[in-house]
Design a protein around this motif. Structure first.
Motif: not given
Length: 287
Positions: A36-49
C-alpha cells in the motif's frame, strides 16, 4: 509525511520478467501495508501500461487528476505520466505492459496521440475478449523453452495493445477523415511531446512542419481552441508540476531541465500559468 526523492521513481513493471514485457492477472483482496505504501507513492511505469479492472474498487491519481475506476473499465498509462493508487480493494485486474523497443511503431504513434486518456468503461464482449487474450498471453509466458518464446510474448502483448487502442479509438475518434486543421494540429502535438524542453517558440514548430506561423496557429486554434504558445506552456508546466511535487530537485535544477537557464523567467511563467509560485506550489503539493 513521506520523503520525496531526487527523481520521480520508475516502477519496472514491464521488465519484471526480464523481457521488457508483462502480461498477468492479479487477484488481490487487500494490499499489504508495504504494498500500500509503495502503490501510494507517485511513480511512473517503465512501459506503456494497461489495466482492465474486472472486479473491485480502485482510486487513482494521474497527473493531479483523481479517478474512481469502476469494474469493466480499461485504463492506459503512458510512461511519462505520474500516478499513485489511493484505494485498492477486492480487485481482479488484467495487466499488460510493454516498453518502447518492443512496441509496434504504429501503435506507439497512436498512443502518443491518445495521451492523456481517461478510464474507459467497456462493453461485456470487449471485456471478455481482452480477458481471454490476457489468459493466452500468460500461458505463452510459461513456455520459456519454446524456440520463438520472446517473439511469441512480444506479439501477444502487441495484440493486446492493438485491442486496447481499438477501444479507445472507437470512443474518442471520428470515423471521418481528419480535416487539414486537425492533421496539422496532431503533427504539432507529436512534435511538441518530443521537443518541449528545447523548443519553446511557435516559429520552430512551424518551420519543422513547413508552414507559416499564422497558419500553424490557425490550425491549432481551430482544432483545439487554444494557441500554439498555450500548448507549449501547458506541456512545460505539466512537467514542472510533476517534478515540483514528486522529486527533490531544486527549483533552479527543474527550470534548467525544462530548458530555462533564466530561472526568474521560469518562475514568472509558472506563476502566471498556475497562479502560484513554484515554491508555493511545491509546499502545497508535497508527497
Amino acid at each position: 509525511m513521506a520523503k520525496r526523492r531526487a527523481s520521480i521513481p520508475v516502477n519496472p513493471m514491464a521488465n519484471q520478467f526480464g523481457a521488457g514485457i508483462a502480461i498477468e492477472k492479479l487477484l488481490v483482496e487487500k494490499l499489504l501495508p508495504k504494498e500500500k505504501e509503495e502503490a501510494g507513492r507517485p511513480h511512473r511505469e517503465d512501459g506503456h501500461s494497461f489495466f482492465l479492472l474486472e472486479k473491485g474498487k480502485v482510486s487513482i491519481e494521474i497527473d493531479f487528476e483523481k479517478y474512481n475506476i469502476k469494474p469493466s473499465s480499461l485504463l492506459y498509462l503512458h510512461p511519462n505520466q505520474v500516478h499513485r493508487i489511493t484505494a485498492f480493494e477486492n480487485v481482479t485486474v488484467c495487466v499488460w505492459s510493454i516498453r518502447n523497443e518492443h512496441l509496434q511503431p504504429e501503435y506507439l504513434k497512436i498512443l502518443e496521440e491518445l495521451t492523456p486518456t481517461s478510464p474507459l468503461l467497456l462493453k461485456k464482449d470487449a471485456v471478455s475478449l481482452l480477458s481471454d487474450a490476457v489468459s493466452l498471453g500468460m500461458r505463452l509466458f510459461d513456455r520459456k523453452e519454446d524456440k520463438l518464446y520472446h517473439a511469441a510474448i512480444k506479439d501477444s502483448c502487441n495484440a493486446l495493445v492493438a485491442l486496447a487502442i481499438s477501444q479507445f479509438l472507437g470512443h474518442t475518434t471520428s470515423t471521418q477523415k481528419l480535416s487539414r486543421f486537425e492533421t496539422v494540429a496532431k503533427s504539432f502535438r507529436n512534435l511538441l511531446e518530443r521537443n518541449y524542453t528545447t523548443d519553446k517558440r511557435p516559429a520552430v514548430y512551424a518551420k519543422k512542419l513547413n508552414i507559416s506561423i499564422p497558419y500553424l496557429n490557425e490550425c491549432v486554434r481551430h482544432a483545439t481552441g487554444f494557441s500554439v504558445s498555450h500548448h507549449i506552456q501547458q506541456r512545460v508546466i505539466l512537467e514542472a508540476k510533476r517534478l515540483l511535487s514528486h522529486s527533490d530537485q531544486a527549483i533552479k535544477e527543474i527550470a534548467a531541465e525544462l530548458g530555462y537557464d533564466d530561472y526568474p523567467y521560469f518562475s514568472r511563467l509558472f506563476t502566471k500559468v498556475v497562479g502560484k509560485t513554484p515554491v508555493a506550489f511545491r509546499n502545497k503539493n508535497l508527497d
